[in-house]
Design a protein around this motif. Structure first.
Motif, PDB file in Angstrom:
ATOM      1  N   SER A  68     -15.380 -14.097  -5.459  1.00 36.26           N
ATOM      2  CA  SER A  68     -14.059 -14.484  -4.968  1.00 36.26           C
ATOM      3  C   SER A  68     -13.693 -15.846  -5.532  1.00 36.26           C
ATOM      4  O   SER A  68     -14.510 -16.760  -5.535  1.00 36.26           O
ATOM      5  CB  SER A  68     -14.038 -14.535  -3.446  1.00 36.26           C
ATOM      6  OG  SER A  68     -12.760 -14.970  -3.024  1.00 36.26           O
ATOM      7  N   THR A  69     -12.479 -15.961  -5.975  1.00 35.41           N
ATOM      8  CA  THR A  69     -11.981 -17.230  -6.503  1.00 35.41           C
ATOM      9  C   THR A  69     -10.843 -17.774  -5.649  1.00 35.41           C
ATOM     10  O   THR A  69     -10.145 -18.687  -6.061  1.00 35.41           O
ATOM     11  CB  THR A  69     -11.508 -17.045  -7.964  1.00 35.41           C
ATOM     12  OG1 THR A  69     -10.492 -16.044  -7.981  1.00 35.41           O
ATOM     13  CG2 THR A  69     -12.653 -16.632  -8.871  1.00 35.41           C
ATOM     14  N   VAL A  70     -10.659 -17.167  -4.474  1.00 34.22           N
ATOM     15  CA  VAL A  70      -9.569 -17.561  -3.580  1.00 34.22           C
ATOM     16  C   VAL A  70     -10.108 -17.777  -2.163  1.00 34.22           C
ATOM     17  O   VAL A  70     -11.119 -17.185  -1.777  1.00 34.22           O
ATOM     18  CB  VAL A  70      -8.444 -16.500  -3.579  1.00 34.22           C
ATOM     19  CG1 VAL A  70      -7.751 -16.439  -4.938  1.00 34.22           C
ATOM     20  CG2 VAL A  70      -8.962 -15.133  -3.194  1.00 34.22           C
ATOM     21  N   PRO A  71      -9.441 -18.624  -1.378  1.00 32.89           N
ATOM     22  CA  PRO A  71      -9.931 -18.913  -0.022  1.00 32.89           C
ATOM     23  C   PRO A  71     -10.070 -17.692   0.889  1.00 32.89           C
ATOM     24  O   PRO A  71     -10.911 -17.689   1.786  1.00 32.89           O
ATOM     25  CB  PRO A  71      -8.886 -19.894   0.526  1.00 32.89           C
ATOM     26  CG  PRO A  71      -8.288 -20.534  -0.676  1.00 32.89           C
ATOM     27  CD  PRO A  71      -8.299 -19.470  -1.741  1.00 32.89           C
ATOM     28  N   SER A  72      -9.280 -16.644   0.661  1.00 39.52           N
ATOM     29  CA  SER A  72      -9.347 -15.463   1.530  1.00 39.52           C
ATOM     30  C   SER A  72     -10.647 -14.688   1.368  1.00 39.52           C
ATOM     31  O   SER A  72     -10.984 -13.852   2.208  1.00 39.52           O
ATOM     32  CB  SER A  72      -8.173 -14.528   1.250  1.00 39.52           C
ATOM     33  OG  SER A  72      -8.305 -13.967  -0.051  1.00 39.52           O
ATOM     34  N   GLY A  73     -11.360 -14.908   0.268  1.00 36.93           N
ATOM     35  CA  GLY A  73     -12.582 -14.158   0.006  1.00 36.93           C
ATOM     36  C   GLY A  73     -12.345 -12.838  -0.708  1.00 36.93           C
ATOM     37  O   GLY A  73     -13.276 -12.064  -0.923  1.00 36.93           O
ATOM     38  N   THR A  74     -11.107 -12.549  -1.093  1.00 34.16           N
ATOM     39  CA  THR A  74     -10.768 -11.300  -1.762  1.00 34.16           C
ATOM     40  C   THR A  74     -11.513 -11.180  -3.091  1.00 34.16           C
ATOM     41  O   THR A  74     -11.621 -12.155  -3.835  1.00 34.16           O
ATOM     42  CB  THR A  74      -9.250 -11.230  -2.011  1.00 34.16           C
ATOM     43  OG1 THR A  74      -8.581 -11.373  -0.758  1.00 34.16           O
ATOM     44  CG2 THR A  74      -8.844  -9.918  -2.658  1.00 34.16           C
ATOM     45  N   THR A  75     -12.019  -9.964  -3.363  1.00 34.03           N
ATOM     46  CA  THR A  75     -12.706  -9.688  -4.621  1.00 34.03           C
ATOM     47  C   THR A  75     -12.070  -8.471  -5.295  1.00 34.03           C
ATOM     48  O   THR A  75     -11.417  -7.658  -4.627  1.00 34.03           O
ATOM     49  CB  THR A  75     -14.201  -9.382  -4.386  1.00 34.03           C
ATOM     50  OG1 THR A  75     -14.314  -8.145  -3.666  1.00 34.03           O
ATOM     51  CG2 THR A  75     -14.886 -10.509  -3.623  1.00 34.03           C
ATOM     52  N   VAL A  76     -12.286  -8.352  -6.588  1.00 36.62           N
ATOM     53  CA  VAL A  76     -11.754  -7.197  -7.305  1.00 36.62           C
ATOM     54  C   VAL A  76     -12.389  -5.917  -6.755  1.00 36.62           C
ATOM     55  O   VAL A  76     -11.702  -4.927  -6.484  1.00 36.62           O
ATOM     56  CB  VAL A  76     -11.965  -7.319  -8.827  1.00 36.62           C
ATOM     57  CG1 VAL A  76     -11.454  -6.072  -9.544  1.00 36.62           C
ATOM     58  CG2 VAL A  76     -11.271  -8.567  -9.371  1.00 36.62           C
ATOM     59  N   GLY A  77     -13.704  -5.935  -6.561  1.00 36.60           N
ATOM     60  CA  GLY A  77     -14.373  -4.761  -6.000  1.00 36.60           C
ATOM     61  C   GLY A  77     -13.850  -4.411  -4.622  1.00 36.60           C
ATOM     62  O   GLY A  77     -13.648  -3.236  -4.299  1.00 36.60           O
ATOM     63  N   GLY A  78     -13.611  -5.413  -3.806  1.00 36.35           N
ATOM     64  CA  GLY A  78     -13.094  -5.182  -2.461  1.00 36.35           C
ATOM     65  C   GLY A  78     -11.705  -4.562  -2.464  1.00 36.35           C
ATOM     66  O   GLY A  78     -11.382  -3.719  -1.616  1.00 36.35           O
ATOM     67  N   LEU A  79     -10.875  -4.944  -3.427  1.00 36.82           N
ATOM     68  CA  LEU A  79      -9.529  -4.368  -3.513  1.00 36.82           C
ATOM     69  C   LEU A  79      -9.585  -2.886  -3.869  1.00 36.82           C
ATOM     70  O   LEU A  79      -8.855  -2.070  -3.290  1.00 36.82           O
ATOM     71  CB  LEU A  79      -8.684  -5.130  -4.539  1.00 36.82           C
ATOM     72  CG  LEU A  79      -8.282  -6.545  -4.123  1.00 36.82           C
ATOM     73  CD1 LEU A  79      -7.703  -7.304  -5.308  1.00 36.82           C
ATOM     74  CD2 LEU A  79      -7.311  -6.514  -2.961  1.00 36.82           C
ATOM     75  N   VAL A  80     -10.458  -2.519  -4.794  1.00 34.19           N
ATOM     76  CA  VAL A  80     -10.594  -1.102  -5.161  1.00 34.19           C
ATOM     77  C   VAL A  80     -11.143  -0.322  -3.968  1.00 34.19           C
ATOM     78  O   VAL A  80     -10.657   0.769  -3.646  1.00 34.19           O
ATOM     79  CB  VAL A  80     -11.484  -0.949  -6.413  1.00 34.19           C
ATOM     80  CG1 VAL A  80     -11.800   0.520  -6.686  1.00 34.19           C
ATOM     81  CG2 VAL A  80     -10.800  -1.581  -7.627  1.00 34.19           C
ATOM     82  N   LYS A  81     -12.128  -0.889  -3.297  1.00 33.37           N
ATOM     83  CA  LYS A  81     -12.701  -0.229  -2.118  1.00 33.37           C
ATOM     84  C   LYS A  81     -11.622  -0.016  -1.053  1.00 33.37           C
ATOM     85  O   LYS A  81     -11.499   1.061  -0.479  1.00 33.37           O
ATOM     86  CB  LYS A  81     -13.850  -1.071  -1.572  1.00 33.37           C
ATOM     87  CG  LYS A  81     -14.569  -0.447  -0.401  1.00 33.37           C
ATOM     88  CD  LYS A  81     -15.766  -1.310   0.004  1.00 33.37           C
ATOM     89  CE  LYS A  81     -16.532  -0.663   1.140  1.00 33.37           C
ATOM     90  NZ  LYS A  81     -17.769  -1.426   1.447  1.00 33.37           N
ATOM     91  N   HIS A  82     -10.830  -1.038  -0.790  1.00 31.73           N
ATOM     92  CA  HIS A  82      -9.765  -0.964   0.205  1.00 31.73           C
ATOM     93  C   HIS A  82      -8.776   0.155  -0.128  1.00 31.73           C
ATOM     94  O   HIS A  82      -8.424   0.963   0.740  1.00 31.73           O
ATOM     95  CB  HIS A  82      -9.043  -2.311   0.267  1.00 31.73           C
ATOM     96  CG  HIS A  82      -7.771  -2.298   1.036  1.00 31.73           C
ATOM     97  ND1 HIS A  82      -7.713  -2.124   2.393  1.00 31.73           N
ATOM     98  CD2 HIS A  82      -6.480  -2.442   0.616  1.00 31.73           C
ATOM     99  CE1 HIS A  82      -6.447  -2.173   2.798  1.00 31.73           C
ATOM    100  NE2 HIS A  82      -5.678  -2.354   1.737  1.00 31.73           N
TER     101      HIS A  82
END
Length: 173
Positions: free
Chosen positions: A46-60
């Motif tokens: 994660s490169t943002v304060p929210s903790g969002t990741t590329v893998g997490g977005l695809v999973k979501h």
């Protein structure tokens, strides 16, 4: 250019359904491309304060597809489907990569869910109605529009994260 991007450019005068499906498939492909080629550690980075990741977005978005097309449109009860990692106590569980998640596994799950979504939607007309617990009655047309919006929004998030991780930008990366 990916097949989905090429298809979208050929639908500028297509009918409504073909246009909606092409736009959704285009953003599915763009999102998928943001995760492809990342290392396991970069997919979790994660490169943002929210903790969002590329893998997490695809999973979501895998779970978003299941919710709207299998549960809402087709009316399949949640207990008859694979269970989302989100819970009432952890609404963002589907946005986080679990220790056992891998890039290849997330891509395979997303691809399989998108194919199930296409097969489910193909059985319905755009005016057919599903029932959402909070929004009430929604048409397949509305579901397509919502999925395009949500997938495009998260593809944009993934684009920014990917650029911060390795400098890659563009529709095909």
């Amino acid at each position: 250019m990916t097949d989905a991007l090429a298809k979208a450019t050929k639908t500028t005068t297509a009918g409504e359904r073909e246009t909606l499906e092409a736009f959704l498939d285009t953003y599915r492909a763009i999102l998928r491309g943001k995760l492809e080629g990342l290392s396991e550690s970069d997919a979790r980075r994660s490169t943002v304060p929210s903790g969002t990741t590329v893998g997490g977005l695809v999973k979501h978005l895998r779970w978003v597809e299941q919710g709207w097309l299998q549960q809402v449109l087709a009316g399949i009860p949640a207990e008859q489907l694979p269970q989302s990692p989100s819970t009432p106590d952890d609404l963002d569980g589907d946005l986080r990569m679990a220790p056992e998640d891998t890039v290849d596994g997330l891509l395979a799950d997303y691809d399989a869910q998108c194919e199930r979504s296409r097969e489910t939607a193909a059985r319905y007309d755009l005016d057919d109605i599903g029932r959402h617990p909070r929004r009430g009655d929604v048409s397949l047309r509305w579901i397509y529009t919502h999925l395009i919006e949500e997938t495009a929004r998260h593809a944009g998030h993934a684009d920014i994260l990917r650029e911060q991780i390795d400098g890659a930008t563009g529709l095909d990366v």
